[in-house]
Write an enzyme that holds these catalytic residues in place. Sequence first.
Site, short mmCIF file in Angstrom:
data_model
loop_
_atom_site.label_atom_id
_atom_site.label_comp_id
_atom_site.label_asym_id
_atom_site.label_seq_id
_atom_site.Cartn_x
_atom_site.Cartn_y
_atom_site.Cartn_z
N HIS A 176 0.86 -1.19 0.00
CA HIS A 176 0.00 0.00 0.00
C HIS A 176 0.89 1.23 0.00
O HIS A 176 1.73 1.41 0.88
CB HIS A 176 -0.93 0.00 1.21
CG HIS A 176 -1.99 -1.05 1.14
ND1 HIS A 176 -2.44 -1.75 2.24
CD2 HIS A 176 -2.70 -1.53 0.08
CE1 HIS A 176 -3.38 -2.60 1.86
NE2 HIS A 176 -3.55 -2.49 0.56
N GLU A 179 1.89 3.73 3.05
CA GLU A 179 2.43 3.16 4.29
C GLU A 179 3.95 3.18 4.26
O GLU A 179 4.62 2.15 4.19
CB GLU A 179 1.85 1.75 4.48
CG GLU A 179 0.33 1.77 4.59
CD GLU A 179 -0.32 0.39 4.55
OE1 GLU A 179 0.40 -0.62 4.60
OE2 GLU A 179 -1.56 0.33 4.46
N HIS A 304 2.92 -3.86 6.76
CA HIS A 304 1.95 -2.78 6.55
C HIS A 304 2.07 -1.78 7.70
O HIS A 304 2.84 -1.96 8.63
CB HIS A 304 0.52 -3.33 6.55
CG HIS A 304 0.21 -4.26 5.43
ND1 HIS A 304 -0.65 -3.92 4.39
CD2 HIS A 304 0.61 -5.53 5.16
CE1 HIS A 304 -0.76 -4.94 3.55
NE2 HIS A 304 0.00 -5.93 4.00
N GLU A 378 1.48 -5.11 11.15
CA GLU A 378 0.95 -3.74 11.05
C GLU A 378 1.83 -2.91 11.98
O GLU A 378 1.69 -2.99 13.21
CB GLU A 378 -0.52 -3.67 11.47
CG GLU A 378 -1.48 -4.37 10.52
CD GLU A 378 -1.79 -3.55 9.27
OE1 GLU A 378 -1.37 -2.38 9.21
OE2 GLU A 378 -2.47 -4.08 8.37
#
EC number: 3.4.17.1
Length: 417
Positions: A176, A179, A304, A378
């Site tokens: 993404h 990020e 991420h 994350e």
Amino acid sequence: MRLILPVGLIATTLAIAPVRFDREKVFRVKPQDEKQADIIKDLAKTNELDFWYPGATHHVAANMMVDFRVSEKESQAIQSALDQNKMHYEILIHDLQEEIEKQFDVKEDIPGRHSYAKYNNWEKIVAWTEKMMDKYPEMVSRIKIGSTVEDNPLYVLKIGEKNERRKAIFTDCGIHAREWVSPAFCQWFVYQATKTYGRNKIMTKLLDRMNFYILPVFNVDGYIWSWTKNRMWRKNRSKNQNSKCIGTDLNRNFNASWNSIPNTNDPCADNYRGSAPESEKETKAVTNFIRSHLNEIKVYITFHSYSQMLLFPYGYTSKLPPNHEDLAKVAKIGTDVLSTRYETRYIYGPIESTIYPISGSSLDWAYDLGIKHTFAFELRDKGKFGFLLPESRIKPTCRETMLAVKFIAKYILKHTS
């Protein structure tokens, strides 16, 4: 003397001007029940809300922390609606443009030298891959696994024995675009692995017995766009048939129950799944590479941000994978090890129940392919900065994450054949 520009040139200049986010706000709301969750969904229908967490409107549920970006023009109306419905909220970011500019809070120590304490654009990352090959010719090789729709190369760095097939870990960052701390970690990993080999006992043992495949930027076109045109861009930059909207969410484009979760078929949405599984050049390049190295790859890890979680399968079903207990054990110890450096707390669990249901993810695809240890980090933070983690937080984030990755690698070395 006034300079008069041709109309066409003026139009072109305006068309490519970077998006600014002056006085845009990021709200955090916690709906107390389904009625309040529906209010947020209704607001999203009549306003342009950019959902930071969860990643799309349809994931919003009662008792979930919901972060979304609102334009200056709409922020007052949103605030009024939340007040009228007696919904608890806070404003995480009052001026998004200001936070974007504050993100670059580390000075370049030596101009021209690759910095691991700063965010690096694509041009610098490409130069860095060449530098790492030149500096560590026996340990680092660069593999072009494909190219993007805008003809940018997709590079994987192989760290370890150049000509030997051994157990391997495949890692990707930056699927993404916005990020940014994710590609920063992949660069940090390569730097630390090469720098500490022969000095650090654990890293030396790992590299003597296994290889690492590192894809520092998965979504190259999107990453470039986030640097040059729109800091908040998420998807890749492919054109969509019969739509003026650009891009596919690459982490919804894998052949893992691809169309099972609703509301991912809108080309204008940030979570658009694409026209078919593996429709995107980036996805196809990665899946082809992993398939061709399936006998080696024992672990798949994708990075991420944000929310401080360590996730494992599944995302597309509440059913637990056969080796759930093993995955949970690795994730628990991994998060415990990570916290020893700065006491940063991560939660862990299956994607579906820990974050929200998703289909077409790289993590589930790799697991279903046969890689039985697949994880998604994350990274920092929990929302104060969101996607705009300041550069001063890069090194701490990377240092603590490195501990968890090294633990996972050690575990796999010991417990897989």
